[in-house]
Design a protein around this motif. Structure first.
Motif, PDB file in Angstrom:
ATOM      1  N   CYS B 548      47.324  46.034  88.979  1.00 13.01           N
ATOM      2  CA  CYS B 548      48.193  47.200  89.169  1.00 13.01           C
ATOM      3  C   CYS B 548      47.379  48.489  89.110  1.00 13.01           C
ATOM      4  O   CYS B 548      46.218  48.491  88.733  1.00 13.01           O
ATOM      5  N   GLU B 549      48.057  49.568  89.465  1.00 10.68           N
ATOM      6  CA  GLU B 549      47.441  50.890  89.409  1.00 10.68           C
ATOM      7  C   GLU B 549      47.297  51.306  87.935  1.00 10.68           C
ATOM      8  O   GLU B 549      48.185  51.076  87.134  1.00 10.68           O
ATOM      9  N   LEU B 550      46.173  51.919  87.590  1.00 15.32           N
ATOM     10  CA  LEU B 550      45.930  52.286  86.195  1.00 15.32           C
ATOM     11  C   LEU B 550      45.758  53.793  86.037  1.00 15.32           C
ATOM     12  O   LEU B 550      45.132  54.443  86.873  1.00 15.32           O
ATOM     13  N   THR B 551      46.301  54.335  84.976  1.00 14.96           N
ATOM     14  CA  THR B 551      46.044  55.730  84.613  1.00 14.96           C
ATOM     15  C   THR B 551      45.688  55.768  83.142  1.00 14.96           C
ATOM     16  O   THR B 551      46.200  54.975  82.360  1.00 14.96           O
ATOM     17  N   SER B 552      44.836  56.705  82.791  1.00 15.72           N
ATOM     18  CA  SER B 552      44.370  56.783  81.413  1.00 15.72           C
ATOM     19  C   SER B 552      45.014  57.955  80.674  1.00 15.72           C
ATOM     20  O   SER B 552      45.080  59.063  81.198  1.00 15.72           O
ATOM     21  N   PHE B 553      45.517  57.679  79.484  1.00 16.63           N
ATOM     22  CA  PHE B 553      45.877  58.762  78.571  1.00 16.63           C
ATOM     23  C   PHE B 553      45.003  58.601  77.352  1.00 16.63           C
ATOM     24  O   PHE B 553      45.086  57.606  76.631  1.00 16.63           O
ATOM     25  N   ARG B 554      44.169  59.565  77.120  1.00 17.99           N
ATOM     26  CA  ARG B 554      43.258  59.435  75.989  1.00 17.99           C
ATOM     27  C   ARG B 554      42.981  60.784  75.371  1.00 17.99           C
ATOM     28  O   ARG B 554      43.037  61.812  76.033  1.00 17.99           O
ATOM     29  N   LYS B 555      42.694  60.746  74.101  1.00 18.66           N
ATOM     30  CA  LYS B 555      42.199  61.932  73.417  1.00 18.66           C
ATOM     31  C   LYS B 555      41.400  61.460  72.211  1.00 18.66           C
ATOM     32  O   LYS B 555      41.616  60.350  71.712  1.00 18.66           O
ATOM     33  N   PRO B 556      40.456  62.267  71.772  1.00 17.91           N
ATOM     34  CA  PRO B 556      39.654  61.841  70.623  1.00 17.91           C
ATOM     35  C   PRO B 556      40.431  62.064  69.336  1.00 17.91           C
ATOM     36  O   PRO B 556      41.510  62.658  69.343  1.00 17.91           O
ATOM     37  N   GLY B 557      39.911  61.593  68.206  1.00 13.01           N
ATOM     38  CA  GLY B 557      40.449  61.976  66.926  1.00 13.01           C
ATOM     39  C   GLY B 557      40.121  63.437  66.712  1.00 13.01           C
ATOM     40  O   GLY B 557      39.502  64.053  67.567  1.00 13.01           O
ATOM     41  N   PRO B 558      40.492  64.046  65.621  1.00 13.43           N
ATOM     42  CA  PRO B 558      41.176  63.411  64.505  1.00 13.43           C
ATOM     43  C   PRO B 558      42.694  63.470  64.605  1.00 13.43           C
ATOM     44  O   PRO B 558      43.364  62.845  63.807  1.00 13.43           O
ATOM     45  N   LEU B 559      43.238  64.213  65.585  1.00 17.26           N
ATOM     46  CA  LEU B 559      44.704  64.313  65.632  1.00 17.26           C
ATOM     47  C   LEU B 559      45.292  63.001  66.125  1.00 17.26           C
ATOM     48  O   LEU B 559      44.769  62.395  67.065  1.00 17.26           O
ATOM     49  N   PRO B 560      46.377  62.558  65.507  1.00 16.90           N
ATOM     50  CA  PRO B 560      46.957  61.281  65.921  1.00 16.90           C
ATOM     51  C   PRO B 560      47.584  61.378  67.313  1.00 16.90           C
ATOM     52  O   PRO B 560      47.980  62.458  67.745  1.00 16.90           O
ATOM     53  N   VAL B 561      47.661  60.244  67.985  1.00 17.11           N
ATOM     54  CA  VAL B 561      48.440  60.165  69.218  1.00 17.11           C
ATOM     55  C   VAL B 561      49.904  60.135  68.769  1.00 17.11           C
ATOM     56  O   VAL B 561      50.288  59.276  67.965  1.00 17.11           O
ATOM     57  N   ARG B 562      50.703  61.088  69.260  1.00 15.55           N
ATOM     58  CA  ARG B 562      52.095  61.181  68.815  1.00 15.55           C
ATOM     59  C   ARG B 562      53.038  60.642  69.901  1.00 15.55           C
ATOM     60  O   ARG B 562      52.727  60.720  71.094  1.00 15.55           O
ATOM     61  N   PRO B 563      54.190  60.113  69.480  1.00 15.10           N
ATOM     62  CA  PRO B 563      55.100  59.473  70.442  1.00 15.10           C
ATOM     63  C   PRO B 563      55.484  60.382  71.596  1.00 15.10           C
ATOM     64  O   PRO B 563      55.568  59.944  72.752  1.00 15.10           O
ATOM     65  N   ASP B 564      55.683  61.671  71.287  1.00 15.98           N
ATOM     66  CA  ASP B 564      56.146  62.613  72.298  1.00 15.98           C
ATOM     67  C   ASP B 564      55.185  62.694  73.488  1.00 15.98           C
ATOM     68  O   ASP B 564      55.610  62.775  74.641  1.00 15.98           O
ATOM     69  N   GLU B 565      53.893  62.651  73.198  1.00 18.25           N
ATOM     70  CA  GLU B 565      52.895  62.751  74.266  1.00 18.25           C
ATOM     71  C   GLU B 565      53.033  61.585  75.240  1.00 18.25           C
ATOM     72  O   GLU B 565      52.938  61.753  76.455  1.00 18.25           O
ATOM     73  N   ILE B 566      53.257  60.402  74.678  1.00 15.14           N
ATOM     74  CA  ILE B 566      53.357  59.204  75.515  1.00 15.14           C
ATOM     75  C   ILE B 566      54.712  59.188  76.227  1.00 15.14           C
ATOM     76  O   ILE B 566      54.800  58.833  77.411  1.00 15.14           O
ATOM     77  N   HIS B 567      55.730  59.596  75.507  1.00 10.12           N
ATOM     78  CA  HIS B 567      57.076  59.645  76.082  1.00 10.12           C
ATOM     79  C   HIS B 567      57.082  60.528  77.334  1.00 10.12           C
ATOM     80  O   HIS B 567      57.564  60.123  78.399  1.00 10.12           O
TER      81      HIS B 567
END
Lengths: 278, 576
Positions: B548-567
């Motif tokens: 399938c087609e892929l897209t990346s969502f990434r960020k470094p630490g130290p801030l956590p990945v929060r649900p809103d960003e993914i939502h």
């Protein structure tokens, strides 16, 4: 080789494997191997209850040349592996072995802490004051003016003094041996294994290929002129002032060997989760 | 006057202050009180660089369902004093409906917190505490937070009593201070009341580091060598007494080189062994991990990842040790890499890793992280699984024993020291079947094939990944991002968007066929990770043939990945 499986009256030969050593003809390590096998026979142990642990270097090839369990690990870490093995399996006789580069240079930190920790094991260093396997570079015990391709005109660094370091770090048994006296070395190894705690034997073991002048060591060695002492201050003076060719037990202390304490409140595994339960 | 407030299924509160203000103590008590009241919860912590006396923040999320992730915003930020608390601003996002509580005697709150539009409520924490002989401001703050979110008085009381077992005047003073705090909360006029607690179930209050340690012991680990390093130290400290209680041993080593070689020695002796570390320590252990591969000695290394490279940010989380764990060893060195996907899952994953390492006689790296390791969470009691050490041992006096025999599975019975008639030398040098060193091309190839074959010789079963949901859209993730992704999908569902969550637990050996099957029907996948360089994305592209087609969502630490960003990303993508 057909002794009953429980017999402990084995001959030295029964501790020698059929693997052919990589060592050069005339290498001192051959006689150290003989001394180890003689000592194991004298100790009346079975090969399966002995583990020989080493790092990397010519002399570190020694485990496979015995019929004991062997561990030929990475460079400089023989004492760490031997410590883990002995603490996890206190029933085994554990002998760590290797050379001066392996033990005093890359493995120097472990040497200090093995002396300090005083686990009941024996460490045999075959010191030839050179890296032989990589074909002739100076080691920590090499004379400062010894010329080599890697350090032309010498390192200019004073020699490391392993016996003094061992004493200062807390080794419980310190001896110097020579490969020119296999029976004497066997006797020192036997004493070292019997002595509780961390026992350190430095064996003068010439490299006939890169340090042919070391052949003359056999004429320079002599029995230590004094009896072993249990007084670290006396031992320090003795070691600091000796000529480097005194052979014998130079220090035998009474420190209690390292032995992790058993818990006063043993539990079943499932009981450990009680602290998490709400 | 308390305005009528809608009951909430999740509330996030933070308590900050200078070192010595006792914010961690109060935070732990608040979490305990929430647990006593029947809620789930998660507490993470942040502290300044000082060894002692620096500012600190206890960050809690309390909810009616299990919390595997932090939330997007904090409803309440309370500070005993403001010291250098502004330092944590990025970690404490607020919103217009948030409340900032501070002691006016300690000055105004830093502007950075108020620009969110949050309401400021001054509360005289110190003066209130002073009126109670032996009372402390942090206990007033505990009562205040408990009151604001509507925790029952009995739960607060139970939590205080539990942590002050000595009782006496100190306990009485603390209870009075908490009560005073509850009273102050009532005066503020805003509340964030939790919805009624869910039905009781069997639960634990545990950190990821504790869960990993317990999982290791369940898996059979009885020897640990330890060198302290943040944020893995607590795992080792938990194991020290626990191991002794079950007849095991922990040795503090002089460095990480020693600890990994000690566990190799112990495991060679037949005792399942583990060490725990973080990135800098793992870097030092890599050479000896290769020895474990070559000499076929099972060990477990738990890497509680922190922000790198180099010393990085020792107290903060990141998922950037994937590359070194997968590909850091020199030579071709097949080994296991596993990753837990929640605080509770640190138990199962470490237990499974121990079982797999022992079964396959190979090192296993467990990639936990600072978030899991140091977070304390109320979790459902993890299921009992039967994974335990299962090392194939050679029989005494076995005829023509060969330690590295080329068996069909690649796993060959291991002689354990003490066993007569089958002695051998374990070797990092390439060797023949007997273990004798060999530089022959045929031996190298045969042993390489054997070591690779082992890892494909067993069925890893359902635990290789967590797979949830259905749809043409998928999110592929791992480790501590999993909770945020799960929550993002739950929110997207409310928007009418559904999709599939795939969180990989078994990173090595990769399971390309399984992933392909799991992605059947998926047209597009979002890859979520907490690394700057996209290590997980590269890993997926390198190890799998993705349909399938892929897209990346990434960020470094130290801030956590929060649900809103993914939502938001999921919604954006579902409409594109």
């Amino acid at each position: 080789m057909n002794a009953p499986a429980t017999a402990t009256n084995l001959k030295p030969q029964q501790f020698k494997s059929d693997v052919k050593p990589v060592w050069c003809p005339g290498c001192g390590d051959y006689t150290v191997l003989s001394s180890i096998t003689k000592a194991l026979a004298a100790l009346e142990v079975r090969p399966e209850n002995v583990a020989v642990v080493s790092g990397i270097g010519c002399s570190s090839r020694i485990p496979a040349y015995t019929t004991c369990y062997g561990f030929h690990g990475v460079h400089g870490r023989a004492l760490a592996a031997a410590t883990g093995l002995k603490v996890a399996r206190p029933d085994l006789t554990v002998i760590a072995a290797g050379g001066d580069g392996d033990g005093y240079s890359i493995g120097g930190n472990h040497f200090l802490h093995a002396c300090r920790r005083n686990v009941d094991l024996t460490y045999i260093v075959m010191d030839n004051r050179v890296y032989g396997m990589t074909k002739g570079q100076p080691s920590p015990t090499t004379e400062p003016d010894w010329d080599s391709k890697l350090s032309p005109h010498g390192t200019g660094l004073r020699e490391f003094h392993p016996l003094v370091i061992a004493l200062a770090s807390g080794a419980n048994f310190i001896a110097r041996a020579t490969s020119s006296d296999p029976n004497g070395t066997a006797d020192l190894i036997t004493q070292a294994v019997r002595h509780p705690g961390f026992s350190f034997i430095e064996v003068l073991s010439p490299c006939v290929t890169f340090r042919p002048e070391q052949r003359s060591w056999k004429d320079m060695v002599h029995p230590a002129p004094v009896e072993p002492t249990d007084d670290p201050a006396r031992a320090a003076r003795r070691l600091m002032t000796d000529d480097g060719f005194n052979i014998g037990v130079l220090f035998a202390g009474h420190r209690k060997p390292y032995r992790p304490e058993a818990s006063a409140s043993p539990k079943r595994v499932a009981e450990l989760e009680a602290e998490f339960v709400l | 006057m308390t305005q009528a407030a809608k009951a909430m299924t999740s509330v996030s509160v933070a308590l900050a202050g200078s070192g010595g203000a006792g914010v961690m103590t109060a935070g732990n008590m608040l979490l305990e009180a929430a647990a006593q009241a029947g809620y789930y919860g998660l507490m993470t912590r942040s502290s300044g660089p000082q060894i002692r006396g620096g500012e600190a923040a206890a960050m809690l999320r309390i909810a009616t369902t299990p919390c595997d992730s932090v939330d997007d915003r904090y409803q309440v930020l309370a500070a005993v004093d403001w010291g250098n608390v502004a330092r944590f601003a990025a970690e404490l996002p607020l919103e217009a409906s948030s409340l900032v509580v501070g002691d006016p005697a300690q000055g105004e709150p830093p502007e950075v917190f108020l620009k969110s539009g949050a309401r400021y409520a001054p509360v005289t924490l110190k003066a209130t505490a002073k009126k109670i002989p032996g009372g402390w401001p942090n206990m007033v703050a505990l009562g205040l937070l408990g009151g604001l979110i509507g925790l029952p008085a009995a739960a607060l009381r139970a939590a205080v009593e539990k942590s002050m077992k000595k009782g006496g005047d100190a306990l009485a003073a603390s209870l009075a201070a908490v009560q005073a705090g509850v009273g102050e909360a009532a005066k503020i006029g805003v509340r964030y009341p939790l919805a009624p607690a869910p039905a009781r179930s069997s639960r634990w209050l545990v950190t990821g580091n504790q869960a990993a340690g317990y999982g290791a012991i369940r898996g059979g680990v009885r020897f640990v060598a330890a060198y302290p390093i943040t944020p893995a130290t607590e795992l080792l400290e938990w194991m020290a007494p626990a191991l002794a209680q079950v007849g095991g041993t922990l040795v503090q080593a002089e460095d990480e080189l020693a600890s990994i070689n000690m566990i190799l020695g112990a495991s060679y002796g037949g005792v399942p062994s583990l060490t725990a570390t973080s990135g800098p320590g793992l870097s030092l252990m890599i050479e000896a991990l290769g020895l474990g591969v070559a000499a076929e000695i099972p060990i477990v290394v738990v890497d509680v990842m922190r922000t790198g490279p180099s010393t990085g940010i020792a107290t903060k989380t990141e998922q950037a040790d994937l590359n070194i764990a997968m590909y850091g060893l020199h030579g071709d060195a097949p080994h296991l890499v596993l990753a837990p996907n929640s605080v509770a899952d640190c138990l199962l994953t470490t237990q499974w890793a121990t079982h797999l390492a022992e079964t396959l006689q190979v090192p296993a790296i467990v990639l936990s992280d600072q978030f899991f390791g140091q977070a304390r969470a109320v979790v459902e009691r993890p299921a009992d699984v039967s994974f335990a050490g299962a090392r194939q041992r050679a029989e005494p006096d076995a005829a023509d024993y060969q330690r590295y025999a080329l068996t069909p599975t690649g796993v060959s019975p291991m002689a354990i020291p003490g066993t007569p008639g089958i002695t051998y030398t374990a070797d990092g040098l390439e060797h023949g079947e007997r273990g004798t060193p060999s530089s022959a091309a045929a031996d190298h190839l045969a042993q390489m094939e054997k070591r690779a074959r082992k890892l494909d010789s067993i069925d890893y079963g359902e635990h290789w990944a967590e797979i949830e949901g259905e749809g043409e859209l998928a999110v592929i993730t791992w480790g501590s991002c999993t909770g945020a992704v799960r929550e993002a999908f739950a929110r997207a569902k409310a928007d009418g968007v559904s999709g599939r969550l795939l969180s990989l637990r078994l990173m090595s050996p990769a399971q390309p066929q399984r992933l392909r099957r799991a992605l059947q029907g998926v047209k597009r996948a979002l890859v979520v990770e907490q690394s700057f360089g996209g290590q997980f994305m590269r890993y997926l592209r390198g190890e799998y043939d993705l349909p399938c087609e892929l897209t990346s969502f990434r960020k470094p630490g130290p801030l956590p990945v929060r649900p809103d960003e993914i939502h938001r990303k999921i919604l954006e993508w579902s409409r594109a």
